[in-house]
Motif scaffolding. Structure first.
Motif, mmCIF file in Angstrom:
data_model
loop_
_atom_site.group_PDB
_atom_site.id
_atom_site.type_symbol
_atom_site.label_atom_id
_atom_site.label_comp_id
_atom_site.label_asym_id
_atom_site.label_seq_id
_atom_site.Cartn_x
_atom_site.Cartn_y
_atom_site.Cartn_z
ATOM 1 N N GLY A 1 0.809 -1.206 0.000
ATOM 2 C CA GLY A 1 0.000 0.000 0.000
ATOM 3 C C GLY A 1 0.846 1.261 0.000
ATOM 4 N N ILE A 2 1.931 1.265 0.796
ATOM 5 C CA ILE A 2 2.811 2.436 0.846
ATOM 6 C C ILE A 2 3.481 2.666 -0.507
ATOM 7 N N LEU A 3 4.003 1.590 -1.103
ATOM 8 C CA LEU A 3 4.664 1.718 -2.408
ATOM 9 C C LEU A 3 3.680 2.196 -3.476
ATOM 10 N N ALA A 4 2.458 1.666 -3.443
ATOM 11 C CA ALA A 4 1.455 2.098 -4.425
ATOM 12 C C ALA A 4 1.093 3.564 -4.223
ATOM 13 N N ALA A 5 0.983 3.982 -2.962
ATOM 14 C CA ALA A 5 0.655 5.389 -2.691
ATOM 15 C C ALA A 5 1.756 6.312 -3.193
ATOM 16 N N ILE A 6 3.015 5.915 -2.998
ATOM 17 C CA ILE A 6 4.136 6.722 -3.487
ATOM 18 C C ILE A 6 4.088 6.823 -5.004
ATOM 19 N N GLN A 7 3.785 5.704 -5.658
ATOM 20 C CA GLN A 7 3.742 5.700 -7.116
ATOM 21 C C GLN A 7 2.588 6.554 -7.642
#
Length: 492
Positions: A475-481
C-alpha cells in the motif's frame, strides 16, 4: 439453508450479518427510493466481503500463535496431557461411546455421549468435564446413544476421520474426579492419571512425585515445565500473543536477514517485470500502430496469444524449456546453464517467463493509448522539424504515460505479489542446505506461504503477521507511485 446451520452451530454474529445484508438488499431494491444505493451497494458488499473482511481476519490471526502444535485450546491440551499419562486400573468404568456435535458434524464443538455399561447412566463429556444427562433427552439403542437433544450424532466414518492425527478428536479426553475418560475404538474407558490440574494456580502436579509444572514461555508458545526445566509434554495450545509476531519479524536475526534479502529481490522483480514488459509491449504497439503496415490485425491477434493461454499452463511449459539437460533453450542454443540450480540464472529464468506472460497486456494498453493520441499533434511536430524519435520522446511517450501510469502502478502491485510465477516455475528455489526456508527466487508472498504451509512446522500466525506487513508495504509503495504520477496530469 444457511440459517439452520448457523443456528445449530451457534454462529450468532454470522447469522446477524447475513440477515442484515438480506434486509438491506430488500430495502434498497424492493423500493423506488435509494436510487444511488442501487448502484453502489453491490460493489460495497463485495469490497467488504472479499477485501475488508479477509484483512480483519488476517490481522486477528496475526496476533495469535496458531500453527502446528497450537491448533487446540488450552483446556483441550491439558486434558490430552493428563490422558497421555493415564493408565487403566482394575474396576474402572467403561462406556459405550457416541460422538455428538453441538453444530454441524464437521464443525464441532464435539462431545462424548456416554452410556455407563454397569449402571446405564448417560453422560455428556467435554474437555471441561463430565455432566450427567436427562435420560428422557436421549435415545439409546443397543446400549449406545443414537440421538440426543441439541446434538448431531456423528457416523462411525466421520469419527474415524476426525480421530486421525491432528484431528479435533485425536487425544480427546474428558476429565473426571478419578482421572480421565478416553476413547478406545467406539467405546470409552475411565483411566487413572497421576497428574492433577489446578485452575486457580494454573499448574499441573504429579501426585506420585510431587513435582509441579507451570506454563513457561518458549518461543511463541508455552509448555508445562518444572522448576528444574523438565518439560511435562510437547503439547502446547493456541492463544493471543499480542504483537510478538511483528516484533519477531524485525528482531529475529534469521528472519530479518531473509526478509531484507527477499524484499530487495521482490522489489527488483516487480520493477524489472513492469519495465521489461512495458518496453517490449510499447515497442510492438508503436510498430504495429503504423497504418501502412499490412496484416496489422492478424499480427496483433498473434501477439495476444500468450495472454489468451492460462498463465499456469504457460509457466509449466516454460519450466520444461529451462530444464538443464533436455530443455528447449539449452538444447537449441547449445548452452549448459543450470537454470534452476543457480540463484542468478533462476532469477533470469523467472524474469524471462514473466516477460512472456506480461508483454501482451502492455501491448494492449499501449495500443489503446496510442490510438487515443490526436494525430494532428504528431503532424504539427513533424512540420516543425521533429524527427520520429523526437516526436515519440516529446509527444507520444508523455501523452501515453498519462493513460497508462495507473495501470503501471497496478501491474507493479500485481508483480510484487506474483505468487503464481514464482511457485509454478521455481517454487522459490534454489535452496541452500543451511537455509531451506528462504529460496533464491522467493518473493515475500511465496516466503510467507512457505512459513504458513511449508513442509516444516506451520507457523500460520506468524505468516499472517508477515502478510499484514506485506499488505502495508504494498500500500505504501502504491501510494508513493500514485503520488508520483500526479504530475502527469498536467500533460492531459
Amino acid at each position: 439453508m444457511l440459517t439452520p446451520a448457523l443456528l445449530s452451530s451457534g454462529q450468532w454474529v454470522f447469522l446477524a450479518v447475513i440477515w442484515g445484508i438480506v434486509i438491506i438488499l430488500v430495502v434498497v431494491y424492493a423500493t423506488r427510493r435509494f436510487l444511488p444505493a442501487k448502484y453502489l451497494l453491490p460493489g460495497t458488499l463485495f469490497l467488504i466481503v472479499f477485501v475488508i473482511y479477509p484483512i480483519i481476519v488476517t490481522f486477528q490471526l496475526s496476533v495469535t500463535n496458531f500453527g502446528d502444535g497450537t491448533r487446540t485450546t488450552k483446556e483441550v491440551s491439558i486434558s490430552r496431557i493428563i490422558a497421555n499419562s493415564a493408565v487403566q486400573v482394575e474396576g474402572a468404568r467403561t462406556f459405550d461411546l457416541a460422538v455428538g456435535s453441538a453444530g454441524a458434524s464437521t464443525a464441532g464443538p464435539y462431545t462424548f455421549l456416554l452410556v455407563d455399561n454397569e449402571t446405564g447412566d448417560v453422560y455428556a463429556g467435554t474437555p471441561d468435564g463430565l455432566e450427567e444427562l436427562d435420560p428422557d433427552a436421549v435415545t439409546v439403542e443397543d446400549g449406545a446413544i443414537t440421538a440426543a437433544d441439541g446434538y448431531t450424532i456423528l457416523s462411525r466414518g466421520e469419527v474415524n476421520e476426525l480421530s486421525q492425527a491432528d484431528g479435533p478428536l485425536a487425544g480427546f479426553a474428558v476429565p473426571t474426579e478419578d482421572g480421565v475418560i478416553t476413547a478406545q475404538g467406539f467405546s470409552a474407558v475411565e483411566l487413572s492419571s497421576p497428574l492433577e490440574y489446578d485452575e486457580a494456580t494454573d499448574t499441573i502436579t504429579n501426585t506420585e512425585t510431587g513435582v509441579e509444572y507451570t506454563p513457561v514461555q518458549t518461543g511463541d508458545r508455552k509448555y508445562f515445565t518444572s522448576e528444574d526445566g523438565e518439560r511435562l509434554s510437547d503439547l502446547s495450545w493456541g492463544e493471543n500473543v499480542g504483537l510478538d509476531n511483528y516484533i519477531r519479524a524485525f528482531t529475529d536475526p534469521t528472519i530479518a536477514r531473509d526478509f531484507v534479502g527477499i524484499f530487495v529481490w521482490t522489489l527488483t522483480f516487480a520493477v524489472l517485470s513492469v519495465a521489461t514488459t512495458l518496453v517490449l509491449g510499447m515497442f510492438l504497439a508503436t510498430v504495429l500502430n503504423d497504418p501502412r503496415l499490412r496484416g496489422q490485425k492478424m499480427l496483433r491477434a498473434v501477439l495476444l496469444v500468450p495472454y489468451a493461454i492460462p498463465a499456469f499452463i504457460s509457466l509449466l511449459v516454460w519450466s520444461s524449456f529451462f530444464n538443464s539437460e533436455f530443455g528447449l533453450i539449452n538444447t537449441t542454443l547449445g548452452l549448459s546453464i543450470d537454470w534452476f540450480g543457480d540463484p542468478f540464472w533462476a532469477k533470469v529464468a523467472v524474469l524471462m517467463a514473466n516477460l512472456w506472460l506480461g508483454f501482451p497486456y502492455m501491448f494492449l494498453v499501449c495500443t489503446g493509448a496510442l490510438q487515443a493520441i490526436p494525430s494532428d499533434l504528431k503532424e504539427a511536430a513533424s512540420i516543425d522539424g521533429a524527427t520520429g524519435w523526437t516526436n515519440f520522446r516529446k509527444i507520444t511517450f508523455p501523452l501515453m504515460l498519462v493513460s497508462i501510469a495507473p495501470l503501471l502502478v497496478a501491474s507493479f502491485a500485481f508483480n510484487f505479489n506474483n505468487f503464481g510465477a514464482i511457485f509454478l516455475l521455481t517454487e522459490g528455489g534454489p535452496f541452500t542446505p543451511d537455509n531451506p526456508t528462504a529460496g533464491g527466487t522467493d518473493i515475500l508472498i511465496s516466503y510467507t506461504y512457505r512459513l504458513a504451509f511449508g513442509g516444516g512446522a506451520q507457523q500460520i500466525g506468524f505468516a499472517a503477521a508477515v502478510s499484514v506487513l506485506l499488505f502495508i508495504l504494498t500500500g505504501i509503495l502504491a501510494a508513493i507511485q500514485f503520488r508520483a504520477t500526479r504530475q502527469l496530469e498536467e500533460l492531459s
